[in-house]
Design an enzyme around this catalytic site. Structure first.
Site, PDB file in Angstrom:
ATOM      1  N   CYS A  76       7.407   2.535   6.418  1.00  0.00           N
ATOM      2  CA  CYS A  76       6.538   1.437   5.984  1.00  0.00           C
ATOM      3  C   CYS A  76       7.268   0.681   4.865  1.00  0.00           C
ATOM      4  O   CYS A  76       7.600   1.278   3.829  1.00  0.00           O
ATOM      5  CB  CYS A  76       5.234   2.028   5.450  1.00  0.00           C
ATOM      6  SG  CYS A  76       4.107   0.806   4.758  1.00  0.00           S
ATOM      7  N   CYS A 200       8.225  -5.601   8.487  1.00  0.00           N
ATOM      8  CA  CYS A 200       7.049  -4.718   8.493  1.00  0.00           C
ATOM      9  C   CYS A 200       7.152  -3.930   9.788  1.00  0.00           C
ATOM     10  O   CYS A 200       7.434  -4.510  10.846  1.00  0.00           O
ATOM     11  CB  CYS A 200       5.762  -5.538   8.463  1.00  0.00           C
ATOM     12  SG  CYS A 200       4.263  -4.585   8.870  1.00  0.00           S
TER      13      CYS A 200
HETATM   14  N1  DGL Z   1       3.737  -1.179   8.485  1.00  0.00           N
HETATM   15  C1  DGL Z   1       3.722  -1.453   7.114  1.00  0.00           C
HETATM   16  C2  DGL Z   1       4.999  -2.093   6.591  1.00  0.00           C
HETATM   17  O1  DGL Z   1       6.057  -1.855   7.127  1.00  0.00           O
HETATM   18  C3  DGL Z   1       2.497  -2.040   6.467  1.00  0.00           C
HETATM   19  C4  DGL Z   1       1.455  -2.702   7.250  1.00  0.00           C
HETATM   20  C5  DGL Z   1       0.159  -2.770   6.471  1.00  0.00           C
HETATM   21  O2  DGL Z   1      -0.469  -1.732   6.316  1.00  0.00           O
HETATM   22  O3  DGL Z   1      -0.188  -3.868   5.996  1.00  0.00           O
HETATM   23  O4  DGL Z   1       4.975  -2.802   5.617  1.00  0.00           O
END
Ligand code: DGL
Length: 281
Positions: A76, A200
């Protein structure tokens, strides 16, 4: 003490980290994985740094208490930006690998010198992102584009039944089109953005929608495979790599791609998402 082979803990706010998990599984076929989706507290991307940091610490603590974890992958970008330094400080005995927008490879690949960076608002506002952009930018111009609501819309693709799938897919496509348009001119012309960083981990799950929205006029960059190579290096350096089949004793079947799923929300959408995006086949 359990003789069970230790696992790699992988976590994200929800299903997005599956875009990283599938690369980890491909690069490290002898490893066991525990995938932890903090879906009960998702999305992270429009929350405060303090909230994301607190959740990241709670998840890593729980992963370590409940599983025999030999490494942690923060799958993440938002959590990496908010918490990797404090997590490493709190858990010095476990290697922690994070993910961040792939600005350096994008700057090297761009011919126009203009790179779009699509990520959560929280990632783009972080000190870590600002410092990275200054460090690797050189002559390249980065165009940050926060994509409010997109991770959540992708999350809904797995959460809803087949009946709602068309509507959910349309919502994702519409947001992606909106954010691509907001970047301005794209393509190979002078001053246009020719490279997009998917910053993301949810976004690569909608890969074909990015290709459609950009008319295949840009290069899309996803750093997940680089994260897998980094984890492999880190484990190898510690002598902690489980090579393919090394967990099987003589005469026992080799066990591949072992995966345990945990969610702080509903488990069924995570299982559906794994079947759709990260199934070893
Ligand atoms: N998948 C996550 C990232 O890479 C965050 C997505 C979220 O929860 O807003 O930032």
């Amino acid at each position: 003490m359990s003789t069970e082979q230790p696992s790699i803990g992988v976590f994200d706010s929800g299903i997005g980290g599956l875009s990283v998990l599938r690369e980890l599984q491909a690069a490290l076929p002898g490893e066991r994985f525990v995938y932890w989706a903090d879906s009960g507290h998702a999305p992270y991307g429009e929350r405060s740094t303090a909230f994301v940091r607190e959740r990241s610490h709670a998840v890593v603590q729980a992963l370590r208490e409940q599983h025999r974890v030999k490494a942690v992958v923060i799958a993440c970008n938002t959590a990496t930006a908010a918490a990797i330094d404090s997590l490493r400080h709190a858990h010095p005995d476990v290697p922690i690998v994070g993910i961040e927008p792939a600005l350096k490879p994008a700057a090297a690949l761009s011919r126009t010198g203009h790179v779009g960076v699509l990520a959560t608002r929280s990632t783009l506002a972080s000190d870590r992102f600002q410092q990275l952009a200054e460090r690797v930018g050189g002559d390249c111009h980065f165009h940050p584009q926060p994509c409010d609501g997109l991770a959540d819309a992708i999350e809904q693709l797995a959460a809803h039944s087949q009946d709602d799938a068309a509507e959910d897919g349309a919502a994702v496509r519409s947001l992606i089109r909106t954010y691509v348009q907001a970047l301005g001119p794209i393509g190979g012309g002078a001053g246009a953005i020719d490279t997009l960083v998917l910053g993301c981990t949810h976004y690569p799950l909608a890969w074909s929608d990015w290709v459609s929205a950009t008319g295949a006029k840009v290069q899309l960059i996803d750093p997940a495979a680089a994260v897998a190579r980094q984890l492999r290096r880190v484990l190898a350096a510690r002598g902690a790599l489980s090579e393919d089949g090394s967990c099987a004793r003589a005469g026992e079947p080799r066990v591949h791609l072992q995966l345990e799923l945990v969610s702080t929300g509903e488990l069924a959408p995570l299982q559906a998402a794994v079947a759709r995006w990260a199934s070893p086949g």
